[in-house]
Design a protein around this motif. Structure first.
Motif, PDB file in Angstrom:
ATOM      1  N   PRO A  65       0.806  -1.220   0.000  1.00 59.86           N
ATOM      2  CA  PRO A  65       0.000   0.000   0.000  1.00 59.86           C
ATOM      3  C   PRO A  65       0.843   1.275   0.000  1.00 59.86           C
ATOM      4  CG  PRO A  65      -0.192  -1.169   2.100  1.00 59.86           C
ATOM      5  CD  PRO A  65       0.478  -2.086   1.154  1.00 59.86           C
ATOM      6  N   ALA A  66       2.011   1.249   0.648  1.00 57.13           N
ATOM      7  CA  ALA A  66       2.892   2.423   0.651  1.00 57.13           C
ATOM      8  C   ALA A  66       3.333   2.752  -0.769  1.00 57.13           C
ATOM      9  CB  ALA A  66       4.100   2.171   1.547  1.00 57.13           C
ATOM     10  N   VAL A  67       3.760   1.737  -1.513  1.00 58.77           N
ATOM     11  CA  VAL A  67       4.232   1.952  -2.881  1.00 58.77           C
ATOM     12  C   VAL A  67       3.085   2.368  -3.799  1.00 58.77           C
ATOM     13  CG1 VAL A  67       5.235   0.798  -4.890  1.00 58.77           C
ATOM     14  CG2 VAL A  67       6.227   0.452  -2.625  1.00 58.77           C
ATOM     15  N   LEU A  68       1.895   1.809  -3.585  1.00 60.19           N
ATOM     16  CA  LEU A  68       0.739   2.206  -4.392  1.00 60.19           C
ATOM     17  C   LEU A  68       0.443   3.699  -4.240  1.00 60.19           C
ATOM     18  CD1 LEU A  68      -1.755  -0.778  -3.914  1.00 60.19           C
ATOM     19  CD2 LEU A  68      -0.668  -0.053  -6.051  1.00 60.19           C
ATOM     20  N   LEU A  69       0.449   4.186  -2.998  1.00 51.91           N
ATOM     21  CA  LEU A  69       0.164   5.598  -2.753  1.00 51.91           C
ATOM     22  C   LEU A  69       1.237   6.495  -3.363  1.00 51.91           C
ATOM     23  CD1 LEU A  69      -1.089   5.454   0.952  1.00 51.91           C
ATOM     24  CD2 LEU A  69      -2.451   5.989  -1.068  1.00 51.91           C
ATOM     25  N   VAL A  70       2.492   6.122  -3.179  1.00 52.13           N
ATOM     26  CA  VAL A  70       3.580   6.926  -3.734  1.00 52.13           C
ATOM     27  C   VAL A  70       3.534   6.895  -5.265  1.00 52.13           C
ATOM     28  CG1 VAL A  70       6.077   7.213  -3.886  1.00 52.13           C
ATOM     29  CG2 VAL A  70       5.034   6.578  -1.708  1.00 52.13           C
ATOM     30  N   GLY A  71       3.194   5.750  -5.849  1.00 53.74           N
ATOM     31  CA  GLY A  71       3.102   5.638  -7.302  1.00 53.74           C
ATOM     32  C   GLY A  71       2.017   6.528  -7.880  1.00 53.74           C
ATOM     33  N   LEU A  72       0.842   6.541  -7.245  1.00 53.55           N
ATOM     34  CA  LEU A  72      -0.231   7.435  -7.700  1.00 53.55           C
ATOM     35  C   LEU A  72       0.216   8.891  -7.628  1.00 53.55           C
ATOM     36  CD1 LEU A  72      -3.292   5.722  -5.979  1.00 53.55           C
ATOM     37  CD2 LEU A  72      -2.827   5.801  -8.438  1.00 53.55           C
ATOM     38  N   SER A  73       0.946   9.228  -6.569  1.00 53.19           N
ATOM     39  CA  SER A  73       1.475  10.582  -6.433  1.00 53.19           C
ATOM     40  C   SER A  73       2.452  10.893  -7.559  1.00 53.19           C
ATOM     41  CB  SER A  73       2.175  10.723  -5.082  1.00 53.19           C
ATOM     42  OG  SER A  73       2.912  11.919  -5.016  1.00 53.19           O
ATOM     43  N   LYS A  74       3.344   9.971  -7.843  1.00 58.35           N
ATOM     44  CA  LYS A  74       4.331  10.192  -8.893  1.00 58.35           C
ATOM     45  C   LYS A  74       3.678  10.312 -10.267  1.00 58.35           C
ATOM     46  CE  LYS A  74       8.442  10.594  -7.273  1.00 58.35           C
ATOM     47  NZ  LYS A  74       9.251  11.777  -7.642  1.00 58.35           N
ATOM     48  N   ALA A 129       0.536  14.797  -1.296  1.00 55.31           N
ATOM     49  CA  ALA A 129      -0.034  14.272  -0.048  1.00 55.31           C
ATOM     50  C   ALA A 129       0.048  12.754  -0.013  1.00 55.31           C
ATOM     51  CB  ALA A 129      -1.484  14.722   0.104  1.00 55.31           C
ATOM     52  N   LEU A 130      -0.211  12.114  -1.154  1.00 54.36           N
ATOM     53  CA  LEU A 130      -0.131  10.658  -1.211  1.00 54.36           C
ATOM     54  C   LEU A 130       1.301  10.183  -1.019  1.00 54.36           C
ATOM     55  CD1 LEU A 130      -2.534   9.940  -4.225  1.00 54.36           C
ATOM     56  CD2 LEU A 130      -3.048   9.825  -1.790  1.00 54.36           C
ATOM     57  N   SER A 131       2.253  10.916  -1.610  1.00 50.52           N
ATOM     58  CA  SER A 131       3.655  10.534  -1.502  1.00 50.52           C
ATOM     59  C   SER A 131       4.155  10.610  -0.068  1.00 50.52           C
ATOM     60  CB  SER A 131       4.508  11.441  -2.399  1.00 50.52           C
ATOM     61  OG  SER A 131       5.865  11.077  -2.337  1.00 50.52           O
ATOM     62  N   PRO A 166       7.887  -3.458 -10.221  1.00 53.95           N
ATOM     63  CA  PRO A 166       6.714  -3.634 -11.100  1.00 53.95           C
ATOM     64  C   PRO A 166       5.459  -2.960 -10.561  1.00 53.95           C
ATOM     65  CG  PRO A 166       7.917  -5.693 -10.865  1.00 53.95           C
ATOM     66  CD  PRO A 166       8.502  -4.755  -9.868  1.00 53.95           C
ATOM     67  N   LEU A 167       5.206  -3.117  -9.272  1.00 52.95           N
ATOM     68  CA  LEU A 167       4.042  -2.477  -8.662  1.00 52.95           C
ATOM     69  C   LEU A 167       4.157  -0.961  -8.751  1.00 52.95           C
ATOM     70  CD1 LEU A 167       1.442  -2.648  -6.946  1.00 52.95           C
ATOM     71  CD2 LEU A 167       2.916  -2.659  -4.916  1.00 52.95           C
ATOM     72  N   ALA A 168       5.352  -0.443  -8.520  1.00 49.74           N
ATOM     73  CA  ALA A 168       5.573   1.001  -8.575  1.00 49.74           C
ATOM     74  C   ALA A 168       5.250   1.558  -9.955  1.00 49.74           C
ATOM     75  CB  ALA A 168       7.025   1.312  -8.207  1.00 49.74           C
ATOM     76  N   MET A 169       5.643   0.847 -10.993  1.00 50.33           N
ATOM     77  CA  MET A 169       5.425   1.330 -12.356  1.00 50.33           C
ATOM     78  C   MET A 169       3.937   1.315 -12.720  1.00 50.33           C
ATOM     79  SD  MET A 169       8.723  -0.350 -14.289  1.00 50.33           S
ATOM     80  CE  MET A 169      10.376   0.118 -13.808  1.00 50.33           C
ATOM     81  N   VAL A 170       3.236   0.266 -12.303  1.00 50.88           N
ATOM     82  CA  VAL A 170       1.795   0.186 -12.578  1.00 50.88           C
ATOM     83  C   VAL A 170       1.053   1.306 -11.862  1.00 50.88           C
ATOM     84  CG1 VAL A 170      -0.290  -1.192 -12.238  1.00 50.88           C
ATOM     85  CG2 VAL A 170       1.804  -2.293 -13.036  1.00 50.88           C
ATOM     86  N   ALA A 171       1.381   1.542 -10.593  1.00 48.31           N
ATOM     87  CA  ALA A 171       0.716   2.592  -9.823  1.00 48.31           C
ATOM     88  C   ALA A 171       0.976   3.971 -10.429  1.00 48.31           C
ATOM     89  CB  ALA A 171       1.194   2.553  -8.370  1.00 48.31           C
ATOM     90  N   THR A 172       2.206   4.211 -10.880  1.00 47.43           N
ATOM     91  CA  THR A 172       2.548   5.494 -11.499  1.00 47.43           C
ATOM     92  C   THR A 172       1.767   5.701 -12.790  1.00 47.43           C
ATOM     93  OG1 THR A 172       4.774   5.321 -10.568  1.00 47.43           O
ATOM     94  CG2 THR A 172       4.442   6.925 -12.336  1.00 47.43           C
TER      95      THR A 172
END
Length: 259
Positions: A13-22, A28-30, A211-217
């Motif tokens: 969940p941490a990486v998902l939030l940061v990815g959406l922010s990026k 705020a999400l980051s 991989p998760l980071a890239m999808v979220a971004t």
């Protein structure tokens, strides 16, 4: 050796939030990334684990926003930001991070409240005109962004204080902030390595989350691309307020706990 399942239940969940922010959905999400990840590892290790992930996200963001960005804003802010990173590196052992969080957060909250007042006042017919570039404020907020990014992963609010009043086109604004923090994160690799915060174990763990980071971004970029300006800017100011409030809460809470 890779972490256990409990770590990934927190890290995902941490990486998902940061990815959406990026992807462009607001700092705020980051800001939630390090506190959430700190539930599984120490705050220092959490910051070290996130930096390579942030750089992987930056690569995806740069691709999505490669045709957008305001060169003038970057030119104005980057010199101060790089100086801020250098100052943060030199003083990281002496400056209380919680005090910095409190200061940046309080300034950001006041900035957003001022915007809300201006919007309320504009209902009587007063127009809210875009701000012009100014060398002094650019140097000040750029240095705060670089310093805050290095010592507390809190560079977003100072950037927003300078850039949001410019009223750039939403895509140009997003392309600019993506380029700005991609540059800062790449530069930060040097002092992070020098301070011993990036070792083989941390890098391997970070790689498993790429991989998760890239999808979220990519998801964050997809959402922002479809926002109209009249939705984008109120959303960004709301995200800035949430980010500032969280920094105040974290900084004040930690400082009071130490009394």
């Amino acid at each position: 050796m890779l972490p256990d399942l409990d770590f990934y239940l927190v890290a995902v969940p941490a990486v998902l939030l940061v990815g959406l922010s990026k992807g462009g959905m607001g700092e705020a999400l980051s800001l939630m990334g390090v506190p959430i990840l700190s539930m599984a590892v120490s705050p220092v290790q959490a910051a070290a684990l996130l930096l390579p992930i942030l750089i992987a996200m930056d690569i995806v963001s740069l691709w999505f926003w490669r045709k957008h960005g305001d060169r003038k804003t970057l030119t104005m802010l980057l010199p101060g930001a790089l100086a801020g990173i250098a100052i943060g590196w030199a003083t990281s052992a002496y400056v209380p991070r919680d005090a910095l969080r409190l200061i940046i957060g309080a300034i950001t909250v006041v900035f957003v409240l001022r915007y809300v007042y201006t919007v309320w006042k504009s209902r009587s017919g007063a127009a809210i005109l875009p701000k012009q570039h100014r060398l002094g404020p650019a140097a000040l907020w750029g240095s705060f962004a670089g310093y805050g990014s290095f010592v507390a992963h809190a560079g977003g609010p100072p950037f927003q204080i300078y850039a949001l009043p410019l009223k750039l086109d939403p895509r140009e604004y997003t392309g600019t902030i993506v380029r700005f923090f991609a540059t800062l994160n790449a530069v930060k690799l040097i002092p992070y390595f020098a301070l011993g915060q990036l070792d083989t174990s941390n890098l391997l763990t970070s790689a498993t989350l790429f991989p998760l980071a890239m999808v979220a971004t990519a998801c964050g970029a997809w959402i922002v691309r479809r926002m109209k300006p009249q939705v984008f800017y109120p959303f960004m100011y709301t995200m800035a307020f949430i980010a500032g409030s969280r920094l105040v809460w974290e900084g004040l809470g930690s400082l009071l706990a130490g009394i």
